[in-house]
Design a protein around this motif. Structure first.
Motif, PDB file in Angstrom:
ATOM      1  N   ALA A   1       0.738  -1.269   0.099  1.00  0.00           N
ATOM      2  CA  ALA A   1      -0.034  -0.019   0.006  1.00  0.00           C
ATOM      3  C   ALA A   1       0.926   1.440  -0.065  1.00  0.00           C
ATOM      4  CB  ALA A   1      -0.851   0.122   1.220  1.00  0.00           C
ATOM      5  N   ALA A   2       1.752   1.292   0.765  1.00  0.00           N
ATOM      6  CA  ALA A   2       2.722   2.478   0.777  1.00  0.00           C
ATOM      7  C   ALA A   2       3.210   2.976  -0.374  1.00  0.00           C
ATOM      8  CB  ALA A   2       3.917   2.309   1.598  1.00  0.00           C
ATOM      9  N   PRO A   3       3.887   2.294  -1.339  1.00  0.00           N
ATOM     10  CA  PRO A   3       4.120   2.754  -2.537  1.00  0.00           C
ATOM     11  C   PRO A   3       2.874   3.494  -3.468  1.00  0.00           C
ATOM     12  CG  PRO A   3       5.230   0.656  -2.192  1.00  0.00           C
ATOM     13  CD  PRO A   3       4.331   0.802  -1.291  1.00  0.00           C
ATOM     14  N   ALA A   4       1.827   2.572  -3.436  1.00  0.00           N
ATOM     15  CA  ALA A   4       0.782   3.006  -4.199  1.00  0.00           C
ATOM     16  C   ALA A   4       0.219   4.150  -3.594  1.00  0.00           C
ATOM     17  CB  ALA A   4      -0.229   2.261  -4.053  1.00  0.00           C
ATOM     18  N   VAL A   5       0.139   4.791  -2.359  1.00  0.00           N
ATOM     19  CA  VAL A   5      -0.210   5.936  -1.575  1.00  0.00           C
ATOM     20  C   VAL A   5       0.950   6.999  -2.323  1.00  0.00           C
ATOM     21  CG1 VAL A   5      -0.540   7.132   0.440  1.00  0.00           C
ATOM     22  CG2 VAL A   5      -1.507   4.970  -0.032  1.00  0.00           C
ATOM     23  N   HIS A   6       2.060   6.730  -2.039  1.00  0.00           N
ATOM     24  CA  HIS A   6       3.214   7.594  -2.632  1.00  0.00           C
ATOM     25  C   HIS A   6       2.924   7.913  -4.000  1.00  0.00           C
ATOM     26  CE1 HIS A   6       5.511   6.493   1.044  1.00  0.00           C
ATOM     27  NE2 HIS A   6       5.626   7.838   1.108  1.00  0.00           N
TER      28      HIS A   6
END
Length: 192
Positions: free
Chosen positions: A87-92
């Motif tokens: 999720a973290a890379p997608a949100v970034h």
């Protein structure tokens, strides 16, 4: 420590992160205020300031994306679970996209406006309008689009801030502190 490493952010990434965060949040606040001011003269000045900071934000986001592509990205701590790792890379990516799209939609808005008021970032030069058809319908569409893209951007920022606070106060890892200074320890903090 200007550049990033596999475990830390460098000063360039940290500085760009916080400067863009302040500008983006400030632009949202300024946008809310400028459309509610009764005085046309003050509203006009605030709109010109909003456009100036919008162009600055757009330039800084482009620099930040270039810097990110040319530097290592610190790995998430080992304690971070698999779902959050995805999720973290997608949100970034979404944050970068909205930070680009919101100022671009503002530029489109002033370019299609029937008022045809020139944009002069910080009264330094005239920023040319994009080569788009001027019309009431296009202006109405882009007013709506710019506004709701900004709301979506602020929602993502709130999500990002809540995740950082969760890492710092609940998980007690180094995700937040490494975006404050490259000199903080990179190992997990022990609960008190």
């Amino acid at each position: 420590m200007l550049r990033n490493t596999d475990t830390r952010y460098g000063w360039a990434s940290i500085g760009l992160h916080w400067l863009i965060a302040l500008l983006f949040i400030g632009q949202f606040g300024l946008g809310l205020v400028m459309v509610r001011i009764a005085s046309q003269r003050i509203a006009f000045e605030l709109i010109q300031l909003h456009k100036s900071f919008g162009f600055l934000l757009l330039g800084l986001v482009l620099v930040r994306i270039g810097w990110r592509l040319g530097n290592a990205s610190p790995e998430l701590p080992e304690e971070v679970g698999p779902m959050e790792r995805r999720a973290a890379p997608a949100v970034h990516v979404l944050l970068y996209a909205v930070q680009l799209v919101v100022p671009l939609s503002g530029w489109v808005l002033v370019s299609v406006s029937v008022l045809e008021i020139p944009s002069m970032p910080f009264n330094l030069f005239v920023m040319p309008h994009l080569p788009l058809q001027v019309s009431d319908a296009a202006e109405t569409f882009w007013i709506f689009g710019h506004k709701w893209l900004a709301y979506a951007g602020i929602a993502l920022v709130v999500l990002h801030v809540l995740a950082a606070l969760r890492h710092h106060f609940w998980l007690r890892d180094v995700v937040l502190v490494r975006m404050i200074s490259p000199f903080f320890p990179t190992s997990a903090r022990k609960p008190e």
